[in-house]
Design a protein around this motif. Structure first.
Motif, PDB file in Angstrom:
ATOM      1  N   THR A 356       0.824  -1.197   0.000  1.00 31.70           N
ATOM      2  CA  THR A 356       0.000   0.000   0.000  1.00 31.70           C
ATOM      3  C   THR A 356       0.866   1.257   0.000  1.00 31.70           C
ATOM      4  O   THR A 356       1.733   1.422   0.856  1.00 31.70           O
ATOM      5  N   PRO A 380      -3.896   5.492   3.495  1.00 32.96           N
ATOM      6  CA  PRO A 380      -3.446   4.430   2.594  1.00 32.96           C
ATOM      7  C   PRO A 380      -3.958   4.649   1.167  1.00 32.96           C
ATOM      8  O   PRO A 380      -5.065   5.147   0.965  1.00 32.96           O
ATOM      9  N   PHE A 382      -4.323   2.301  -2.411  1.00 37.17           N
ATOM     10  CA  PHE A 382      -4.275   0.905  -2.825  1.00 37.17           C
ATOM     11  C   PHE A 382      -4.033   0.777  -4.325  1.00 37.17           C
ATOM     12  O   PHE A 382      -4.465   1.622  -5.110  1.00 37.17           O
ATOM     13  N   TYR A 445      -9.685   1.290   8.989  1.00 38.08           N
ATOM     14  CA  TYR A 445      -8.573   0.962   8.098  1.00 38.08           C
ATOM     15  C   TYR A 445      -8.302  -0.538   8.042  1.00 38.08           C
ATOM     16  O   TYR A 445      -7.867  -1.061   7.011  1.00 38.08           O
ATOM     17  N   GLU A 446      -8.571  -1.249   9.132  1.00 34.20           N
ATOM     18  CA  GLU A 446      -8.452  -2.711   9.091  1.00 34.20           C
ATOM     19  C   GLU A 446      -9.446  -3.302   8.102  1.00 34.20           C
ATOM     20  O   GLU A 446      -9.106  -4.178   7.289  1.00 34.20           O
ATOM     21  N   ASP A 449      -8.563  -2.372   4.426  1.00 33.12           N
ATOM     22  CA  ASP A 449      -7.492  -3.203   3.887  1.00 33.12           C
ATOM     23  C   ASP A 449      -8.040  -4.551   3.413  1.00 33.12           C
ATOM     24  O   ASP A 449      -7.643  -5.066   2.363  1.00 33.12           O
ATOM     25  N   GLN A 450      -8.973  -5.110   4.157  1.00 32.67           N
ATOM     26  CA  GLN A 450      -9.555  -6.389   3.752  1.00 32.67           C
ATOM     27  C   GLN A 450     -10.483  -6.230   2.549  1.00 32.67           C
ATOM     28  O   GLN A 450     -10.493  -7.090   1.646  1.00 32.67           O
ATOM     29  N   LYS A 453      -8.774  -6.148  -0.821  1.00 36.32           N
ATOM     30  CA  LYS A 453      -8.244  -7.425  -1.325  1.00 36.32           C
ATOM     31  C   LYS A 453      -9.322  -8.281  -1.986  1.00 36.32           C
ATOM     32  O   LYS A 453      -9.020  -9.337  -2.548  1.00 36.32           O
TER      33      LYS A 453
END
Length: 539
Positions: A356, A380, A382, A445-446, A449-450, A453
């Protein structure tokens, strides 16, 4: 002092540590520059913009292929020096009777001010006269070295807030946000700067224009008195976006300068700058200016010019993540800065950056002429395929929308618990909201991030992630209600009213439309009688 040829920019090198360089030395490879080391955070942000502006003006790559070549291997420092020195005439700094960097072309007189007035947070004349400079005291800065004076001057011109009658705001409006793309890991300064330089194919069609069209201090000022000129993107060179000069300023460099210590960077025994002259009605930037490093809000009706996003009271939390990173509606709404969109839509994929990257956002929160705070935040970024980007934009919007609604409900119910007549109370509830946004940020943010993906082929978000967000928001809102109400000195500690408002908070949070959307998507799919799967939706 010439700001192209002379060493004046404070930096940190990989081997030798702290030092000063001339701009062209950012490409040196034997002891690469790793970071700038300006003495103030607003100077740090301004110096990044100055160096990016220099590269964009004097060393812009012809196309994306050339951009990629210089990303992989910086240009020879001698080549960069040769190219940048073609601009050197516009970067003389201390010649009293000649064009000088960011200073009025010909201003024989004007109001004299102490050098501290270049600092945006410095108390103004009326504040000092009324003895209201309680937190930022007068006379804290009385002397600057030439390096700090140059940084302060550029910082003021590029961020210029309202300054009284005829003292114009910056090209992007007063106190704009700046957003720069940072690599995912520490790399030499060259790569960081280069990530924020557009190639010529990405840039507007430039006219062959005289140098004053790019650098407004190289010709007579386009003053803006009653019969003065307005400065639109069509009236000057497009590159002036990087070199806006709204304030009429001329620094005083006496033949025999005072020697001493700089009050800003503490360098010892140098020639000092102590005063400058200023006049109002400088360059008045109007029209459809769009700075490549700043996010904007566009008017769907096309009646108003684009509005740059500004620093906000309460900081730059994740509620602004979408507008600053993925938003791309240059017709009807928010749009991330052009350089950010270029990275997300092209460069991230071509550079094959799997980790990232980061988006550095900074700027002043201004209340007209008063600087309330300097904000500096990292988000972040991506590397996403087009379909992933489209879905993440929607999913992140779901999460942020419900968080915004819960924040508003929490603020309302805390106020109702504090006061018998909350509609008459005039307390500032922003601290309650700020607490909510700060505490919920790590979870956001957790989940983000998932979600980033998830394959672009998947239509719906993973329900367990939405369920996690729903449960966290409900739990956090009740925890914060208890903390702000039961642990604070409210009006009368009426427990009956407090319990009623707490129950009301829970009911309102579960009942709001955005929470119902989250709950619907958080439910697992149920298998139908025919073997197919159907979404369970809430009424």
């Amino acid at each position: 002092m010439n700001l192209i040829k002379d060493a004046w920019i404070p930096v940190i090198r990989a081997k030798s540590g702290r030092g000063v360089i001339a701009p062209w030395q950012i490409a040196e490879l034997d002891d690469p520059v790793m970071e700038l080391a300006a003495p103030r955070p607003d100077f740090q942000g301004a110096m990044y913009q100055l160096l990016i502006g220099l590269l964009q003006t004097g060393f812009a790559p012809e196309d994306f292929d050339e951009w990629l070549d210089y990303w992989s291997k910086p240009p020879d420092a001698t080549l960069l020096r040769t190219r940048l020195e073609t601009l050197a005439a516009a970067f003389d700094f201390d010649k009293p009777d000649s064009p000088a960097f960011m200073q009025d072309y010909a201003m024989p007189d004007g109001e004299k001010k102490g050098i501290a007035s270049l600092l945006i947070e410095s108390p103004g004349g009326k504040t000092v006269k009324d003895n209201l400079d309680h937190f930022i005291k007068r006379d804290a800065v009385q002397h600057m070295c030439k390096s700090c004076a140059a940084m302060a001057l550029f910082t003021l011109q590029t961020n210029a807030p309202s300054g009284g009658v005829g003292h114009r705001v910056g090209l992007r409006g007063g106190g704009p946000l700046t957003t720069l793309v940072l690599p995912p890991e520490q790399m030499p300064l060259w790569q960081t700067l280069w990530l924020n330089v557009l190639d010529r194919e990405d840039m507007p069609e430039y006219r062959q224009d005289r140098v004053a069209g790019v650098f407004p201090w190289m010709g007579p000022t386009r003053t803006s008195e009653k019969n003065g000129a307005e400065t639109t993107p069509e009236s000057v060179h497009a590159l002036q976006a990087y070199w806006g000069m709204p304030r009429r300023i001329r620094l005083d460099f006496p033949a025999k300068a005072s020697m001493g210590d700089c009050d800003v960077c503490d360098v010892k025994n140098v020639a000092l700058v102590e005063e400058y002259r200023t006049r109002n009605y400088g360059v008045n930037y109007v029209g459809n200016w769009v700075h490549p490093l700043t996010p904007y809000r566009f008017d769907p009706k096309k009646e108003k010019p684009p509005l740059s996003l500004k620093g906000q009271q309460g900081g730059l939390g994740y509620r602004y993540w979408l507008a600053l990173t993925l938003a791309n509606d240059t017709e009807n709404g928010d749009a991330a800065a052009k350089i950010v969109r270029r990275y997300s839509e092209q460069r991230a994929t071509e550079l094959k950056i799997q980790r990232t990257a980061r988006l550095w956002c900074f700027g002043f929160d201004m209340d007209n002429m008063k600087a309330r705070c300097w904000y500096d935040h990292t988000f972040p970024l991506f590397n996403l395929a087009p379909q992933q980007r489209k879905k993440l934009l929607q999913w992140a919007d779901d999460l942020i929308t419900v968080a915004n609604d819960v924040s508003s409900l929490l603020r309302k119910q805390v106020k109702a618990a504090w006061f018998r007549r909350p509609e008459d109370a005039k307390g500032d509830m922003n601290t309650v909201s700020l607490d909510f946004w700060q505490r919920s940020e790590p979870v956001f943010y957790e989940l983000l991030d998932q979600l980033a993906k998830v394959s672009g082929e998947q239509e719906l978000p993973p329900p367990e992630l939405y369920s996690q967000w729903e449960k966290m928001l409900v739990s956090l809102s009740l925890q914060l209600f208890d903390a702000w109400v039961l642990e604070a000195a409210n009006e009368d500690m009426d427990m009956k009213r407090i319990i009623a408002e707490r129950d009301g908070l829970k009911r309102l949070v579960y009942g709001c439309k955005s929470m119902k959307t989250i709950k619907a998507r958080a439910l697992p799919e149920k298998e139908g009688t025919d073997g197919t799967k159907t979404d369970v939706l809430l009424s």
